[in-house]
Design a protein around this motif. Structure first.
Motif, PDB file in Angstrom:
ATOM      1  N   MET A   1       0.854  -1.186   0.000  1.00 21.03           N
ATOM      2  CA  MET A   1       0.000   0.000   0.000  1.00 21.03           C
ATOM      3  C   MET A   1       0.891   1.237   0.000  1.00 21.03           C
ATOM      4  O   MET A   1       1.886   1.292   0.727  1.00 21.03           O
ATOM      5  N   LYS A   2       0.542   2.210  -0.811  1.00 20.78           N
ATOM      6  CA  LYS A   2       1.311   3.438  -0.901  1.00 20.78           C
ATOM      7  C   LYS A   2       0.529   4.572  -0.260  1.00 20.78           C
ATOM      8  O   LYS A   2      -0.615   4.821  -0.615  1.00 20.78           O
ATOM      9  N   ARG A   3       1.137   5.224   0.700  1.00 18.94           N
ATOM     10  CA  ARG A   3       0.510   6.330   1.414  1.00 18.94           C
ATOM     11  C   ARG A   3       1.458   7.526   1.411  1.00 18.94           C
ATOM     12  O   ARG A   3       2.651   7.368   1.174  1.00 18.94           O
ATOM     13  N   PHE A   4       0.929   8.704   1.703  1.00 21.02           N
ATOM     14  CA  PHE A   4       1.749   9.903   1.786  1.00 21.02           C
ATOM     15  C   PHE A   4       1.614  10.527   3.160  1.00 21.02           C
ATOM     16  O   PHE A   4       0.544  10.497   3.768  1.00 21.02           O
ATOM     17  N   HIS A   5       2.713  11.051   3.641  1.00 19.90           N
ATOM     18  CA  HIS A   5       2.759  11.707   4.944  1.00 19.90           C
ATOM     19  C   HIS A   5       3.189  13.149   4.719  1.00 19.90           C
ATOM     20  O   HIS A   5       4.204  13.406   4.057  1.00 19.90           O
ATOM     21  N   THR A   6       2.407  14.096   5.231  1.00 17.55           N
ATOM     22  CA  THR A   6       2.744  15.503   5.019  1.00 17.55           C
ATOM     23  C   THR A   6       3.920  15.901   5.900  1.00 17.55           C
ATOM     24  O   THR A   6       4.057  15.462   7.034  1.00 17.55           O
TER      25      THR A   6
ATOM     26  N   ILE B 116       5.149   6.746   2.030  1.00 20.33           N
ATOM     27  CA  ILE B 116       5.229   5.666   3.004  1.00 20.33           C
ATOM     28  C   ILE B 116       4.752   4.391   2.320  1.00 20.33           C
ATOM     29  O   ILE B 116       3.673   4.359   1.726  1.00 20.33           O
ATOM     30  N   LEU B 117       5.559   3.337   2.396  1.00 17.37           N
ATOM     31  CA  LEU B 117       5.198   2.051   1.814  1.00 17.37           C
ATOM     32  C   LEU B 117       4.819   1.096   2.936  1.00 17.37           C
ATOM     33  O   LEU B 117       5.569   0.917   3.895  1.00 17.37           O
ATOM     34  N   LYS B 118       3.646   0.500   2.824  1.00 20.59           N
ATOM     35  CA  LYS B 118       3.173  -0.450   3.831  1.00 20.59           C
ATOM     36  C   LYS B 118       3.069  -1.832   3.177  1.00 20.59           C
ATOM     37  O   LYS B 118       2.043  -2.169   2.586  1.00 20.59           O
ATOM     38  N   PRO B 119       4.128  -2.639   3.280  1.00 16.95           N
ATOM     39  CA  PRO B 119       4.081  -3.956   2.639  1.00 16.95           C
ATOM     40  C   PRO B 119       3.200  -4.938   3.405  1.00 16.95           C
ATOM     41  O   PRO B 119       3.070  -4.860   4.621  1.00 16.95           O
ATOM     42  N   ILE B 120       2.592  -5.856   2.666  1.00 14.91           N
ATOM     43  CA  ILE B 120       1.725  -6.882   3.230  1.00 14.91           C
ATOM     44  C   ILE B 120       2.284  -8.232   2.775  1.00 14.91           C
ATOM     45  O   ILE B 120       2.682  -8.396   1.627  1.00 14.91           O
TER      46      ILE B 120
END
Length: 97
Positions: free
Chosen positions: A64-69, A78-82
């Motif tokens: 999952m790819k997320r962004f942090h301000t 931010i990369l959240k691997p599963i």
């Protein structure tokens, strides 16, 4: 590490190993093993007492790819691997039991 603990063991022994393991992943692995045992019994009419863990592996799944301000109007990725847990049970023959 948890998959290596149960690989090649009888299903009943593997459930006991996972029940008393202190590793956090053992809880999820126990659920997957219980599901595999139930599927073998209901879908394939296998004997539960003769089941052996044939394969137990953990592989890479989606990320999952997320962004942090951050400050000054910037952002960081931010990369959240599963991971994917795979447990295969098989009915033991005479020499395996």
């Amino acid at each position: 590490l948890v998959a290596g603990l149960i690989r090649g063991k009888r299903a009943e022994d593997a459930m006991n190993i996972l029940a008393f393991s202190k590793k956090a992943m053992a809880v999820d692995a126990r659920k997957v093993l219980a599901s595999a045992i139930a599927n073998a019994e209901n879908n394939h009419n296998l004997d539960v007492d003769a089941l052996v863990v044939a394969e137990a592996s953990v592989g890479k799944s989606i990320t999952m790819k997320r962004f942090h301000t951050r400050g000054r109007g910037k952002s960081t990725r931010i990369l959240k691997p599963i991971s994917r847990l795979r447990i295969v049970v098989r009915e033991a023959t005479g020499e395996e039991a």
